[in-house]
Design an enzyme around this catalytic site. Structure first.
Site, PDB file in Angstrom:
ATOM      1  N   HIS A 142      15.212  -2.806 -37.167  1.00 40.35           N
ATOM      2  CA  HIS A 142      14.346  -3.794 -37.821  1.00 40.35           C
ATOM      3  C   HIS A 142      13.625  -3.163 -39.011  1.00 40.35           C
ATOM      4  CE1 HIS A 142      11.185  -7.131 -37.520  1.00 40.35           C
ATOM      5  NE2 HIS A 142      10.545  -6.208 -38.228  1.00 40.35           N
ATOM      6  N   GLU A 143      13.043  -1.983 -38.808  1.00 42.03           N
ATOM      7  CA  GLU A 143      12.298  -1.320 -39.884  1.00 42.03           C
ATOM      8  C   GLU A 143      13.230  -0.802 -40.983  1.00 42.03           C
ATOM      9  OE1 GLU A 143       9.170  -1.722 -40.008  1.00 42.03           O
ATOM     10  OE2 GLU A 143       9.076  -2.559 -37.989  1.00 42.03           O
ATOM     11  N   HIS A 146      13.925  -3.643 -43.179  1.00 44.73           N
ATOM     12  CA  HIS A 146      12.844  -3.834 -44.155  1.00 44.73           C
ATOM     13  C   HIS A 146      13.050  -2.902 -45.358  1.00 44.73           C
ATOM     14  CE1 HIS A 146      10.185  -6.724 -42.382  1.00 44.73           C
ATOM     15  NE2 HIS A 146       9.857  -5.999 -41.330  1.00 44.73           N
ATOM     16  N   GLU A 193      10.160 -11.097 -41.643  1.00 42.28           N
ATOM     17  CA  GLU A 193      10.287 -10.592 -40.274  1.00 42.28           C
ATOM     18  C   GLU A 193      11.523 -11.161 -39.592  1.00 42.28           C
ATOM     19  OE1 GLU A 193       8.404  -8.289 -38.365  1.00 42.28           O
ATOM     20  OE2 GLU A 193       7.936  -7.808 -40.437  1.00 42.28           O
TER      21      GLU A 193
END
Length: 372
Positions: A142-143, A146, A193
């Site tokens: 997930h990060e 980003h 997100e």
């Protein structure tokens, strides 16, 4: 990549092969609302001026020194299992430069990707203690998502402006100007997100682990007391339940948040995992970064508009149904609005036992409590 390090507090799982996505563009997994909101954000009056000014003012070097001095940097010598996960995530999403990652002592489960020049990933000890190996892999992915999307730049500005808004709250016009940009940034970040959740799934390639991780963020360690299917039913109830009052309160509840509600994130991710778009990516059919320069802003808006139109049309939310009826030219909308708000508008059924302002006062208390 193998990640067979033994470590305390996390479930040990066997290594397995996962699909890699060479040269994948972030457009492959970005939520349509993320792309269009970012385009709209850049077109916000005065945003470019503010962005250029803040780029020179933000204490990014200070931020990096702070994590270097007061957190633990992930490496082969420290939190080696996280370092393996990080390199693995970058390998799968083909992110050439591995961002530095830090573990910060904080009991609140959280992770973030910040930085203007280069992204930095930070995870808290509360998150490490909460999630198992596969759940944590989805978070690291997930990060990294980003970072690949360039979200860290705008997240850093959001953090700075939120802090600045508190300091200049006594200046009415200055505070209003900053909060307008903060509100726009929060709306974009909530959509980003959803994109990063998709990146986490592409890295972990385990939908159940992604679901468990989101469920734990909502309900804590007690996984044996929770059920993924029941958790997803909460999202259905949230999205469909209530009347127009509830629709308005949902908007008010989410405005101050930087993240979408957890049940909503889980439902969105499950829908995407079951979509043809996800399967095409897994089969190797996805946009490459070399094609990014040829992308059209107009096409991005068109795709987003199509997404929103489909969402509004299929939504069970009373407000969304009303919007659909307005677009379709349905009659007696005034009556439907009155019936939708019910006691909130004082349009009672004729019984005099309930004071006219009773429901309104109750809802007002609930709204204020939810934003505290």
């Amino acid at each position: 990549m193998s990640d067979g390090h033994e470590h305390s507090g996390q479930e040990q799982v066997p290594s397995r092969r996962r699909t890699r996505f060479p040269w994948i563009s972030s457009r492959a997994y970005e939520h349509p609302a993320d792309r269009s909101a970012l385009v709209a954000l850049r077109k916000l009056t005065g945003f470019d001026t503010v962005f250029k000014a803040l780029s020179g003012l933000l204490p990014e070097r200070s931020l990096r020194l702070l994590f270097l001095s007061d957190s633990v940097r992930v490496s082969d010598e420290q939190f080696a299992h996280l370092n393996d996960m990080l390199r693995d995530a970058c390998y799968i999403l083909d992110l050439e430069k591995v961002p530095p990652m830090y573990v910060n002592q904080d009991p609140v489960p959280n992770a973030m990707c910040i930085g203007l020049d280069e992204p930095i990933i930070v995870v808290t000890t509360g998150l490490l203690e909460l999630l198992d190996e596969e759940e944590m892999r989805a978070v690291v992915g997930h990060e990294v998502g980003h970072a690949l999307s360039g979200h860290s730049v705008y997240r850093t500005i959001l953090l700075f402006l939120t802090s600045l808004a508190v300091r200049v709250a006594w200046i009415p016009l200055g505070n209003l100007a900053i909060m307008a940009i903060v509100t726009a940034l929060r709306e974009w970040f909530r959509k980003s997100e959803l994109s990063a959740d998709r990146a986490g799934l592409l890295v972990g390639q385990d939908l159940q682990a992604s679901m468990r991780g989101l469920m734990k963020l909502a309900g804590g360690h007690h996984l044996h007391e929770m059920n993924v299917d029941a958790f997803l039913k909460q999202a259905e109830e949230y999205e469909a339940g209530g009347d127009l009052r509830d629709s308005v309160l949902k908007i008010l509840n989410v405005l101050p948040r930087s993240h979408p509600f957890t049940t909503v994130r889980a439902a969105e991710l499950k829908r995407w995992a079951e979509s043809r778009d996800f399967q095409r990516i897994m089969d190797g059919h996805y946009p490459r970064r070399s094609e990014d320069k040829d992308t059209s802003v107009t096409d991005s808006f068109r795709e987003s508009a199509s997404h929103y139109a489909g969402h509004v049309k299929s939504s069970k939310d009373p407000l969304m149904k009303l919007v659909t009826d307005i677009a379709g030219g349905a009659g007696d909308l005034g009556g439907r609005v009155r019936r939708g708000f019910g006691g909130f508008t004082g349009a009672g059924s004729g019984s005099g036992s309930t004071p006219k302002d009773g429901p309104a006062r109750e809802d007002g208390d609930g709204a204020s409590g939810s934003t505290a």
